[in-house]
Design a protein around this motif. Structure first.
Motif, mmCIF file in Angstrom:
data_model
loop_
_atom_site.group_PDB
_atom_site.id
_atom_site.type_symbol
_atom_site.label_atom_id
_atom_site.label_comp_id
_atom_site.label_asym_id
_atom_site.label_seq_id
_atom_site.Cartn_x
_atom_site.Cartn_y
_atom_site.Cartn_z
ATOM 1 N N MET A 142 0.849 -1.193 0.000
ATOM 2 C CA MET A 142 0.000 0.000 0.000
ATOM 3 C C MET A 142 0.885 1.243 0.000
ATOM 4 S SD MET A 142 -3.305 0.780 2.388
ATOM 5 C CE MET A 142 -2.432 0.760 3.945
ATOM 6 N N ILE A 143 0.415 2.276 -0.654
ATOM 7 C CA ILE A 143 1.137 3.542 -0.656
ATOM 8 C C ILE A 143 0.256 4.638 -0.061
ATOM 9 C CG2 ILE A 143 2.564 2.933 -2.648
ATOM 10 C CD1 ILE A 143 0.261 5.611 -3.431
ATOM 11 N N LYS A 144 0.931 5.709 0.304
ATOM 12 C CA LYS A 144 0.276 6.860 0.913
ATOM 13 C C LYS A 144 0.724 8.082 0.140
ATOM 14 C CE LYS A 144 0.475 7.237 5.498
ATOM 15 N NZ LYS A 144 1.036 7.435 6.862
ATOM 16 N N VAL A 145 -0.210 8.874 -0.304
ATOM 17 C CA VAL A 145 0.110 10.159 -0.927
ATOM 18 C C VAL A 145 -0.104 11.232 0.135
ATOM 19 C CG1 VAL A 145 -0.450 11.785 -2.767
ATOM 20 C CG2 VAL A 145 -0.608 9.318 -3.195
ATOM 21 N N SER A 146 0.983 11.874 0.545
ATOM 22 C CA SER A 146 0.900 12.920 1.572
ATOM 23 C C SER A 146 0.954 14.280 0.903
ATOM 24 C CB SER A 146 2.061 12.793 2.566
ATOM 25 O OG SER A 146 2.021 11.555 3.240
ATOM 26 N N VAL A 147 -0.014 15.127 1.218
ATOM 27 C CA VAL A 147 -0.057 16.489 0.686
ATOM 28 C C VAL A 147 0.086 17.418 1.890
ATOM 29 C CG1 VAL A 147 -1.330 18.124 -0.751
ATOM 30 C CG2 VAL A 147 -1.623 15.654 -1.109
ATOM 31 N N MET A 148 1.170 18.208 1.879
ATOM 32 C CA MET A 148 1.566 18.968 3.064
ATOM 33 C C MET A 148 1.631 20.452 2.741
ATOM 34 S SD MET A 148 4.539 16.214 4.231
ATOM 35 C CE MET A 148 5.170 15.950 2.549
ATOM 36 N N TYR A 149 0.867 21.263 3.465
ATOM 37 C CA TYR A 149 0.766 22.701 3.206
ATOM 38 C C TYR A 149 1.660 23.458 4.187
ATOM 39 C CZ TYR A 149 -3.183 21.309 0.350
ATOM 40 O OH TYR A 149 -3.959 20.717 -0.613
ATOM 41 N N THR A 175 -6.822 10.502 5.500
ATOM 42 C CA THR A 175 -6.853 11.180 6.787
ATOM 43 C C THR A 175 -6.539 12.659 6.566
ATOM 44 O OG1 THR A 175 -4.512 10.814 7.273
ATOM 45 C CG2 THR A 175 -6.039 9.093 7.969
ATOM 46 N N VAL A 176 -6.998 13.496 7.485
ATOM 47 C CA VAL A 176 -6.732 14.934 7.429
ATOM 48 C C VAL A 176 -6.199 15.386 8.786
ATOM 49 C CG1 VAL A 176 -7.750 17.235 7.168
ATOM 50 C CG2 VAL A 176 -8.502 15.367 5.681
ATOM 51 N N ASP A 177 -5.114 16.164 8.749
ATOM 52 C CA ASP A 177 -4.498 16.708 9.960
ATOM 53 C C ASP A 177 -4.552 18.231 9.926
ATOM 54 O OD1 ASP A 177 -3.647 14.070 10.253
ATOM 55 O OD2 ASP A 177 -1.618 14.507 9.532
ATOM 56 N N LYS A 178 -4.758 18.821 11.098
ATOM 57 C CA LYS A 178 -4.650 20.280 11.259
ATOM 58 C C LYS A 178 -3.459 20.552 12.170
ATOM 59 C CE LYS A 178 -7.284 24.249 12.979
ATOM 60 N NZ LYS A 178 -8.589 24.681 13.521
ATOM 61 N N ILE A 191 -3.520 10.168 1.566
ATOM 62 C CA ILE A 191 -4.463 9.363 0.785
ATOM 63 C C ILE A 191 -3.859 7.970 0.593
ATOM 64 C CG2 ILE A 191 -5.626 9.140 -1.452
ATOM 65 C CD1 ILE A 191 -5.355 12.262 -1.656
ATOM 66 N N PHE A 192 -4.594 6.938 1.003
ATOM 67 C CA PHE A 192 -4.096 5.557 0.935
ATOM 68 C C PHE A 192 -4.641 4.867 -0.314
ATOM 69 C CE2 PHE A 192 -2.236 5.133 5.178
ATOM 70 C CZ PHE A 192 -2.763 6.241 5.809
ATOM 71 N N CYS A 193 -3.711 4.280 -1.087
ATOM 72 C CA CYS A 193 -4.075 3.569 -2.314
ATOM 73 C C CYS A 193 -3.292 2.258 -2.372
ATOM 74 C CB CYS A 193 -3.727 4.406 -3.550
ATOM 75 S SG CYS A 193 -4.530 6.032 -3.610
#
Lengths: 104, 104
Positions: free
Chosen positions: A1-8, A41-44, A63-65
């Motif tokens: 499984m992979i995870k796409v991390s989007v970081m602001y 998942t979403v983090d603040k 995002i897990f795919c």
């Protein structure tokens, strides 16, 4: 499984609408990715490591795919719509990372 | 619920032993935190967002706790032992972030 991390990045003065991100943008992304998205998942960001310090990122999603190919198959056809929605919640440019999920 | 994210910048030439991190360090952290750690995940960086680009972070972990106070109660008494183990798998200095888990 992979995870796409989007970081602001937590840039002073930048705009980020956490409610829109949680209630509108991410559910839309999940809907467009469809079966290619296992979950997300979403983090603040609250704080950094040192007492009183700011978090490096104001928000993140993961995002897990099943695979990178699965993510691309789900995201590609909707990339334009998804990217066009970003301006509705932020003026930041996120960092993106693809990771192998080693421990789930 | 909060998430403590520990992110190791993907610095060229740096050392990172993924097997030690997965098999030795993180299980030790979980054991020391005990009931204060609900769960944790480990990521191994594969790629960045642009084709052929490197991941921003060579590895990340995310530790889930009921609250920041719970994390501190679990980590504080073992901080010295945990931090002393870092040199066994890397010469990198990680970024640390505390986040509120908005979508789990």
């Amino acid at each position: 499984m992979i995870k796409v991390s989007v970081m602001y990045p937590n840039t002073p003065g930048a705009r980020f609408d956490h409610a829109y991100y949680r209630d509108q943008h991410m559910p839309m992304v999940q809907a467009r990715l469809g079966e290619h998205c296992r979950s997300y998942t979403v983090d603040k960001g609250l704080a950094g490591g040192a007492p009183g310090s700011a978090p490096p990122y104001v928000a993140m999603c993961h995002i897990f795919c099943d695979s990178l190919e699965a993510f691309q198959a789900g995201f590609g056809p909707h990339a334009q719509e998804i990217m066009a929605d970003v301006a509705n919640y932020t003026d930041l440019t996120p960092l993106l990372q693809i990771s192998e999920v080693v421990v789930d």
